[in-house]
Enzyme design. Structure first.
Site, PDB file in Angstrom:
ATOM      1  N   GLU A  59      -1.039   0.917  -5.469  1.00  0.00           N
ATOM      2  CA  GLU A  59       0.197   0.818  -4.686  1.00  0.00           C
ATOM      3  C   GLU A  59       1.268   0.044  -5.459  1.00  0.00           C
ATOM      4  O   GLU A  59       2.444   0.429  -5.469  1.00  0.00           O
ATOM      5  CB  GLU A  59      -0.078   0.150  -3.343  1.00  0.00           C
ATOM      6  CG  GLU A  59      -0.838   1.029  -2.368  1.00  0.00           C
ATOM      7  CD  GLU A  59      -1.248   0.289  -1.108  1.00  0.00           C
ATOM      8  OE1 GLU A  59      -1.309   0.942  -0.053  1.00  0.00           O
ATOM      9  OE2 GLU A  59      -1.516  -0.923  -1.174  1.00  0.00           O
ATOM     10  N   SER A  72      -2.692   3.574   7.540  1.00  0.00           N
ATOM     11  CA  SER A  72      -2.440   4.350   8.758  1.00  0.00           C
ATOM     12  C   SER A  72      -0.970   4.668   8.970  1.00  0.00           C
ATOM     13  O   SER A  72      -0.629   5.754   9.450  1.00  0.00           O
ATOM     14  CB  SER A  72      -2.991   3.600   9.973  1.00  0.00           C
ATOM     15  OG  SER A  72      -2.367   2.335  10.119  1.00  0.00           O
ATOM     16  N   GLY A  98      -5.003  -4.112   2.612  1.00  0.00           N
ATOM     17  CA  GLY A  98      -6.004  -3.970   3.660  1.00  0.00           C
ATOM     18  C   GLY A  98      -6.828  -2.701   3.502  1.00  0.00           C
ATOM     19  O   GLY A  98      -8.004  -2.653   3.861  1.00  0.00           O
TER      20      GLY A  98
END
Length: 240
Positions: free
Chosen positions: A105, A30, A98
């Site tokens: 990543e 997010s 998460g």
């Protein structure tokens, strides 16, 4: 201001690291999505960049915003990656995963000259481990892998539930790489380096959500403003 506002503040500050012509890694989650949104606006006003997304979700968002995209095969060395974190401490040690993209990543981050982590202040902790540690694992031999993780963790004083992550449909969550995620609720991880060394002994663990010695800068936004944690010398551009 809300948590969403703080995420955006951190993302705005991260734009000060972006220069014309850079090759960028785009994180997942997010907070990283705020950065991608802001980067897209800069691209529309003439900024020239080429970007490698760390997940299919980020790729879809970036493509919709008109951000030029590449892959690590085409662009194996990056100038900068901007990503979020589930937790980080004052030494810029992180827990990530998460969103289930921890392997990509980490690959993208390690391929980058500089890594900037953006987060709201709820993610800054004294000791890692409040957020369960995600591990990307291969489906084959899952229970054996889970058992060995628990045993090796116990050997260094860590115990807690190890849970197979499931999707909204109740089925085991699959990463973009076709693997599963085990979420390890070990509590406080006083020695993350020792845990990382232990996890490397488990053949079924593809990668852990511990990001140690990878982040160069942390940008934390909260009610008191923006705090910058830096393991390197930084020079912000004034026009962001």
């Amino acid at each position: 201001m809300s948590t969403d506002d703080w995420k955006r503040q951190a993302a705005e500050q991260a734009l000060s690291f972006v220069e014309d012509g850079m090759k960028l890694g785009l994180g997942t989650g997010s907070t990283a999505a705020k950065f991608v949104e802001l980067l897209g606006a800069r691209v529309r006003t003439g900024l020239k960049v080429i970007c490698v997304p760390t997940s299919e979700a980020t790729r879809i968002q970036a493509a919709a915003l008109g951000i030029p995209l590449s892959t690590l095969d085409e662009t194996p060395s990056l100038d900068l990656t901007v990503d979020g974190a589930d937790e980080l401490d004052e030494d810029l040690r992180l827990i990530k995963g998460g969103g289930g993209a921890l392997l990509r990543e980490k690959i993208v981050a390690v391929a980058s000259e500089r890594v900037v982590i953006i987060a709201d202040n709820s993610k800054l902790v004294d000791v890692l481990g409040r957020f369960p540690l995600p591990l990307e694992v291969v489906p084959f031999g899952l229970r054996a892998t889970e058992g060995l993780i628990g045993k090796l963790a116990a050997d260094i004083g860590l115990e807690g539930d190890i849970t197979l992550r499931r999707g909204t449909d109740g089925k085991p969550f699959l990463t973009d790489n076709g693997n599963h995620i085990l979420d390890c609720a070990f509590g406080s991880i006083d020695d993350p380096e020792a845990l990382e060394d232990a996890l490397k002994l488990v053949p079924g663990v593809v990668e852990s959500g511990l990001f140690l010695g990878i982040a160069d800068v942390g940008i934390i936004a909260g009610p008191k403003g923006v705090e910058v944690l830096a393991g390197i010398e930084i020079d912000f551009e004034e026009d962001v």
